[in-house]
Design a protein around this motif. Sequence first.
Motif, PDB file in Angstrom:
ATOM      1  N   LYS A 133      34.887  25.346  65.162  1.00 64.84           N
ATOM      2  CA  LYS A 133      35.793  24.354  64.792  1.00 64.84           C
ATOM      3  C   LYS A 133      37.255  24.526  65.494  1.00 64.84           C
ATOM      4  N   MET A 136      36.669  23.279  69.170  1.00 64.08           N
ATOM      5  CA  MET A 136      36.242  22.011  69.242  1.00 64.08           C
ATOM      6  C   MET A 136      37.488  21.101  69.130  1.00 64.08           C
ATOM      7  N   GLU A 137      38.578  21.339  68.137  1.00 66.56           N
ATOM      8  CA  GLU A 137      39.680  20.928  67.871  1.00 66.56           C
ATOM      9  C   GLU A 137      40.939  21.108  68.715  1.00 66.56           C
ATOM     10  N   LYS A 293      37.046  21.921  77.485  1.00 69.87           N
ATOM     11  CA  LYS A 293      36.506  20.955  76.627  1.00 69.87           C
ATOM     12  C   LYS A 293      34.899  21.236  76.288  1.00 69.87           C
ATOM     13  N   LEU A 294      34.465  20.884  75.373  1.00 66.58           N
ATOM     14  CA  LEU A 294      33.103  20.884  74.847  1.00 66.58           C
ATOM     15  C   LEU A 294      32.762  19.435  75.053  1.00 66.58           C
ATOM     16  N   GLU A 296      29.937  15.862  74.795  1.00 68.26           N
ATOM     17  CA  GLU A 296      29.412  15.151  73.474  1.00 68.26           C
ATOM     18  C   GLU A 296      28.227  15.849  73.115  1.00 68.26           C
ATOM     19  N   GLN A 298      26.997  18.888  73.381  1.00 69.03           N
ATOM     20  CA  GLN A 298      27.438  20.034  72.774  1.00 69.03           C
ATOM     21  C   GLN A 298      27.998  19.911  71.347  1.00 69.03           C
ATOM     22  N   LYS A 299      29.036  19.005  71.129  1.00 73.60           N
ATOM     23  CA  LYS A 299      29.426  18.774  70.051  1.00 73.60           C
ATOM     24  C   LYS A 299      28.497  18.346  68.937  1.00 73.60           C
ATOM     25  N   GLN A 300      27.628  17.422  69.102  1.00 74.74           N
ATOM     26  CA  GLN A 300      26.529  17.315  68.391  1.00 74.74           C
ATOM     27  C   GLN A 300      25.584  18.478  68.047  1.00 74.74           C
ATOM     28  N   LYS A 303      27.762  20.269  65.354  1.00 76.52           N
ATOM     29  CA  LYS A 303      28.254  19.601  64.160  1.00 76.52           C
ATOM     30  C   LYS A 303      27.814  20.302  62.784  1.00 76.52           C
TER      31      LYS A 303
END
Length: 358
Positions: A133, A136-137, A293-294, A296, A298-300, A303
């Motif tokens: 987290k 990601m932020e 940066k991650l 999209e 990877q973010k999925q 999650k």
Amino acid sequence: MKNMNGYYDFSGQKFGYPLSLSINSFSQNVFTRQSSLEISYVLQGSYEAITEHFSCTLTEHDMIIIAPYDMHMVNIKDESENSMILTIHVDFSRMAESMAGDPTVSFYSGVFTENKNSKTYFSLKRKIGELVKMLMEEKSNLLHLNVLMAELVLLSAVKEQPTMEELPLQSEQQENYMKAIRYIDEHCGEPLSLGDVAEQLSFSPSYTSKLLKKYTGISFIKYLSYVRVRNSLEILLEGKEQIEKIALDCGMPNAKAYTNTFKELYGILPSTYRKQFQQNLRYSENNEPQKMKLDESQKQVLKHLIEEQREILYEDDQLLIWKEEDTVCCEPKEKWDSMESSPEGKWMLHFCEKKKYL
């Protein structure tokens, strides 16, 4: 490393920091031994993990801890799957000895899932979620990172021996194979021949050759070149040395042999590997600030780690109580003997001779 699109690396080591986190979609393919603590969490697909002491299959959301200096290999089990794994390294060599102590006696390798060593699993999973987290932020506060790193290390230093699937090493051939692998791993940077390995282990060269071929599927020369190339990765990623020098330093005869082996092992050129990695560094080629940066995809897959972050109200070895919005939730970490309601309207879970009041 056929697919670099899923590659991400928060490499604190490049700034002298002990903590690193990577996400990738490739196999390790060769045994390795590292000085750092390694925590790997399967995001997608399935992996086969082999250590000197056990082997196992890791499926989605399973976790494995590799103790410092334990020889191991982690491979994608099914190449047709869209597999992805998150790996955290904590390098104790970058800490003061008074902080790290002796990591060789504090950890051992083991598998952790929802049903196996679950107490440690859920605690580690939450901490990994906090770290993800933060990244990601894009709020990687140094002091917060220090706290998370210390908590990950503490949770990984399991005091009780976990239950593990043992790698069946009953046969003499399997034991001899691990002896050969260990010797190659320790001496790969030196001039090394099949005869040298055989002599040190009191084997015949033909027996040693057949042994390696049987368990690795490749010849001694090819296996040795794979180990040398893999051991050169950190120097390659530092970006300070030319490929020719890296090749000679790791034991390869020249840059051409190094490049060919690298491409055979990882599917891309070493220069491409380095360039992809450097895109995740703090500064670009023009020395301009650049955030890691991650993507999209990877973010999925990450999650669920973010969504499972809870406001913890109480936690011990047997019980977890947390808050979700206006609801207080409870989850026993182990089976209880019985449950009853008290006269005051409170529920009681009985854990052997102990009681926890809700």
